[in-house]
Motif scaffolding. Structure first.
Motif, mmCIF file in Angstrom:
data_model
loop_
_atom_site.group_PDB
_atom_site.id
_atom_site.type_symbol
_atom_site.label_atom_id
_atom_site.label_comp_id
_atom_site.label_asym_id
_atom_site.label_seq_id
_atom_site.Cartn_x
_atom_site.Cartn_y
_atom_site.Cartn_z
ATOM 1 N N GLU A 196 9.593 46.904 22.295
ATOM 2 C CA GLU A 196 9.092 47.119 23.654
ATOM 3 C C GLU A 196 7.996 46.121 23.991
ATOM 4 O OE1 GLU A 196 8.096 51.235 23.653
ATOM 5 O OE2 GLU A 196 10.125 51.848 24.223
ATOM 6 N N ASP A 197 7.082 45.918 23.011
ATOM 7 C CA ASP A 197 6.022 44.927 23.230
ATOM 8 C C ASP A 197 6.632 43.564 23.517
ATOM 9 O OD1 ASP A 197 3.884 46.558 22.993
ATOM 10 O OD2 ASP A 197 3.594 46.230 20.838
ATOM 11 N N SER A 199 9.586 42.746 24.546
ATOM 12 C CA SER A 199 10.277 42.688 25.837
ATOM 13 C C SER A 199 9.275 42.479 26.965
ATOM 14 C CB SER A 199 11.042 43.983 26.102
ATOM 15 O OG SER A 199 11.939 44.237 25.061
ATOM 16 N N ARG A 200 8.183 43.205 26.864
ATOM 17 C CA ARG A 200 7.149 43.086 27.886
ATOM 18 C C ARG A 200 6.614 41.646 27.930
ATOM 19 N NH1 ARG A 200 1.710 44.209 27.154
ATOM 20 N NH2 ARG A 200 2.116 45.198 25.140
ATOM 21 N N PHE A 201 6.356 41.074 26.748
ATOM 22 C CA PHE A 201 5.839 39.707 26.727
ATOM 23 C C PHE A 201 6.840 38.738 27.352
ATOM 24 C CE2 PHE A 201 3.456 41.205 22.789
ATOM 25 C CZ PHE A 201 2.306 41.452 23.509
ATOM 26 N N LEU A 203 9.159 39.296 29.550
ATOM 27 C CA LEU A 203 9.206 39.455 31.007
ATOM 28 C C LEU A 203 7.970 38.861 31.668
ATOM 29 C CD1 LEU A 203 10.754 42.996 31.520
ATOM 30 C CD2 LEU A 203 11.735 40.771 32.094
ATOM 31 N N GLU A 204 6.812 39.050 31.027
ATOM 32 C CA GLU A 204 5.578 38.522 31.615
ATOM 33 C C GLU A 204 5.563 37.003 31.606
ATOM 34 O OE1 GLU A 204 1.853 40.199 30.262
ATOM 35 O OE2 GLU A 204 2.732 42.216 30.391
ATOM 36 N N ASP A 225 18.299 44.812 30.054
ATOM 37 C CA ASP A 225 17.016 44.956 30.738
ATOM 38 C C ASP A 225 16.392 43.621 31.099
ATOM 39 O OD1 ASP A 225 17.207 47.612 30.624
ATOM 40 O OD2 ASP A 225 15.819 47.894 28.931
ATOM 41 N N LEU A 226 16.519 42.636 30.202
ATOM 42 C CA LEU A 226 15.727 41.422 30.354
ATOM 43 C C LEU A 226 16.413 40.315 31.143
ATOM 44 C CD1 LEU A 226 14.024 40.871 26.886
ATOM 45 C CD2 LEU A 226 13.134 42.024 28.899
#
Ligand SMILES: Nc1ncnc2c1ncn2[C@@H]1O[C@H](COP(=O)(O)OP(=O)(O)OP(=O)(O)O)[C@@H](O)[C@H]1O
Ligand SMILES: [Mg+2]
Lengths: 262, 359
Positions: A196-197, A199-201, A203-204, A225-226
């Motif tokens: 999850e971390d 994926s967040r990175f 996307l950011e 998702d990505l």
């Protein structure tokens, strides 16, 4: 030829690319493009030729056939360091960190191409070389903060758990401020939270810096998702190309890839 | 208890990336420099300077040279002895061709000749690695020692085939030759070695040093970050050989007074490699420790019986020395394969947390 590439324009185009190692055909007549600003996933079963595809893009492998056009310029067999100068960065499927160096130095390594003070200045260090070093240290610290690894600065990378090594590798690639970022299974071997971390990175990075990303990933959920678009490889050939929804409803893909996974 | 960094906060990146970020280390270095520049010249006997300090410094410099190549860049070489020879012979030639030139300048300049030789013999490293590279550097070693014997022009057609130091003055003092006092020679060597150590430590912590280490640790990734293997490897060969070359010329002019080809043979190369491995690959400090171990310890051991008033047969003592040194090398490498420098670091780490190791 060097007109500005705007978001949505084609950044990299592969046309009819074939690559073989002796008798093994790793890539067979594959063509697809990557548009500026998108997250482009490359998926496929084991041995499909995904990693080989990245190797072709950043100049490790030179395809026997086909053309590669980057930023509107058709390029010929280039060395990896030339790809680096053109803004292509990457992470590896099996973490390829500099194991003898600290986390900080690993990430500083990503700044190599942006540093120019010559041998003479380096000899004396104090003065221009140090000023340059500090300037880039500041950039590196931003990456470190962004990826939340400030507490690991001094740790030799070899001592980090696998998930964090992958994160440091991403940090090193980000420190290059790449235009095209190639990620080879950035989440392999991670637990759910780490995924999850990560994926967040991703996307950011894509959202905030507008970095174009080519992503190889096995976890279909993550891919859905990505990514904006997905290209599917199977036995070195292209099987499908489209949005995640299109690809996941494609019968060939279900048979060849999703079917295998079940 | 006293070795603590508590309360020493770094508020700038400059302070954080200093060579010795901890105050106690800086004090330690200052003390060592004071001993080297003041205490030893004032109190050291000629014997001590000639047989311990001068060779220690010279070999430490050679070890730093090899460490740059092997420890920092990961290219194993067995040619350091020959590169020292290139420095020594070219310095000898220059000193006899230009008798009025300052010898210190010539000693430093001789490094460029060995750097050039190092670059040429480093070229195979672009294609081959590891043991295969060792073999090609050994070939360089044999070729160069062959040249030192066969090319009589190199030793001015002496009958002995040796090169002798030429008496030279600098700043009104004899710095080489029979007239030169050990203290003067010690000072010259010390200044050169300290300055070059400082340069080396600057190099290895900047962009160039990082690109060397990148090549060492993962050449594929290094290339991807924009390091050109050609530049990184050849520059490491050049810098490394420069250091070895200067050490070689100093060996002839400021220490031995004369040298034959044996001083630059493969045994010398092995000895320097031992220093680097024992001291610690990739550590400047380790290069000093390795040199101290291999150069100073045997002399100290040989002198020990007399010092304590015990009489031992000199031939026996020679055997004991070799046995003790050999045993110690094995002992230290078993205790800490990463070398003395690493051992020292671990000791400091312990000291830092003492008496509460888990606090
Ligand atoms: N350097 C190489 N030499 C020989 N064969 C290779 C080489 N690299 C890849 N191959 C072969 O090419 C094919 C594709 O490999 P590749 O690593 O690109 O697959 P992949 O899609 O990344 O697989 P995975 O999901 O396991 O990472 C495989 O059959 C592999 O054995
Ligand atoms: Mg792969």
């Amino acid at each position: 030829m060097s007109n500005e590439i705007m978001p949505g324009d084609v950044l990299l185009e592969l046309d009819d690319v074939s690559l073989s190692f002796g008798g093994v055909k790793a890539i067979r007549n594959v063509g697809f493009d990557i548009k500026k600003g998108e997250v482009r996933a490359i998926i496929g079963p084991n041995g499909a030729g995904k990693t080989s595809m990245l190797n072709v893009i950043n100049g490790f492998c030179h395809p026997q056939e086909g053309t590669i056009t980057y930023k509107g310029v058709k390029r010929h067999d280039m060395k990896p360091y030339v790809a680096a100068t053109q803004g292509i960065a990457r992470t590896f499927q099996n973490v390829a960190l500099f194991r003898g160096m600290s986390t900080l130095d690993n990430i500083m390594a990503g700044r190599t191409l942006k540093m120019h003070k010559n041998f003479f200045w380096q000899l004396f260090y104090y003065g221009p070389a140090r000023a340059e070093e500090m300037e880039h240290r500041e950039k590196v610290e931003q990456v470190i903060d962004f990826l939340e690894i400030a507490h690991l600065r001094r740790t030799p990378v070899g001592q980090l758990p696998y998930g964090l090594q992958k994160r440091v590798e991403l940090a090193r690639a980000l420190a290059m401020e790449p235009e095209l970022l190639l990620l080879d299974e950035p989440m392999a071997g991670m637990n759910l939270e780490e995924k999850e971390d990560m994926s967040r990175f991703i996307l950011e990075v894509n959202g905030e810096f507008g970095t174009t990303i080519a992503l190889i990933e096995h976890d279909m959920g993550v891919v859905m998702d990505l990514s904006d678009r997905v290209v599917v490889l199977n036995y070195g050939a292209k099987l499908a190309d489209g949005t995640p929804a299109e690809v996941s409803s494609n019968q060939d893909v279900i048979d060849a890839y999703l079917g295998v996974a079940h | 208890m006293f070795y603590r960094e508590t309360g020493q906060f770094k508020t700038t990146y400059e302070a954080d990336s200093a060579i010795f970020p901890i105050l106690q280390d800086r004090i330690g270095i200052a003390l060592m420099l004071a001993v080297a520049f003041v205490v030893i010249p004032l109190t050291g006997s000629d014997f001590f300077l000639n047989t311990m300090m001068i060779p220690f410094l010279i070999f430490a410099l050679a070890a730093i040279g090899l460490n740059i190549l092997t420890g920092y860049t990961g290219q194993i070489s067995l040619g350091s002895g020959a590169f020292m020879g290139v420095g020594a012979y070219s310095c000898y030639k220059m000193a006899s061709l230009f008798p009025d030139m300052n010898l210190i300048v010539l000693v430093l300049f001789s490094g460029f000749f060995s750097a050039a030789a190092g670059m040429i013999f480093g070229l195979p490293s672009l294609r081959i690695k590891g043991f295969y590279l060792v073999v090609t550097t050994l070939a360089a070693q044999f070729f160069l020692t062959w040249a030192f014997i066969r090319v009589a022009w190199l030793y001015n057609y002496n009958d002995s085939g040796a090169i002798d130091t030429l008496p030279r003055k600098a700043f009104g003092l004899w710095i080489s030759g029979a007239e030169a006092s050990p203290v003067t020679r010690y000072f010259v060597v010390l200044c050169i070695v300290i300055a070059m150590t400082w340069f080396a430590s600057n190099l290895v912590r900047g962009r160039i040093g990082r690109s060397w280490m990148m090549i060492r640790d993962m050449d594929i990734a290094a290339e991807l970050m924009g390091v050109r293997p050609l530049y990184a490897k050849i520059s490491a060969f050049a810098v490394s050989s420069f250091y070895c070359g200067v050490a070689g010329s100093m060996m002839v002019f400021f220490w031995l007074g004369s040298a034959e080809v044996e001083s630059f043979d493969e045994n010398q190369s092995f000895l320097i490699l031992f220093m680097v491995i024992l001291g610690g690959l990739g550590s400047i400090m380790g290069s000093y420790m390795g040199a101290a171990f291999i150069v100073v310890l045997p002399v100290a051991l040989r002198a020990a019986p007399e010092f304590f008033g015990i009489t031992v047969n000199p031939t026996n003592m020679e055997h004991y020395t070799i046995m003790i040194i050999g045993a110690l090398i094995i002992f230290f490498l078993i205790v800490e394969p990463h070398g003395l420098a690493r051992l020292w670091q671990i000791a400091k780490e312990k000291l830092r947390t003492w008496p509460f190791p888990y606090a």
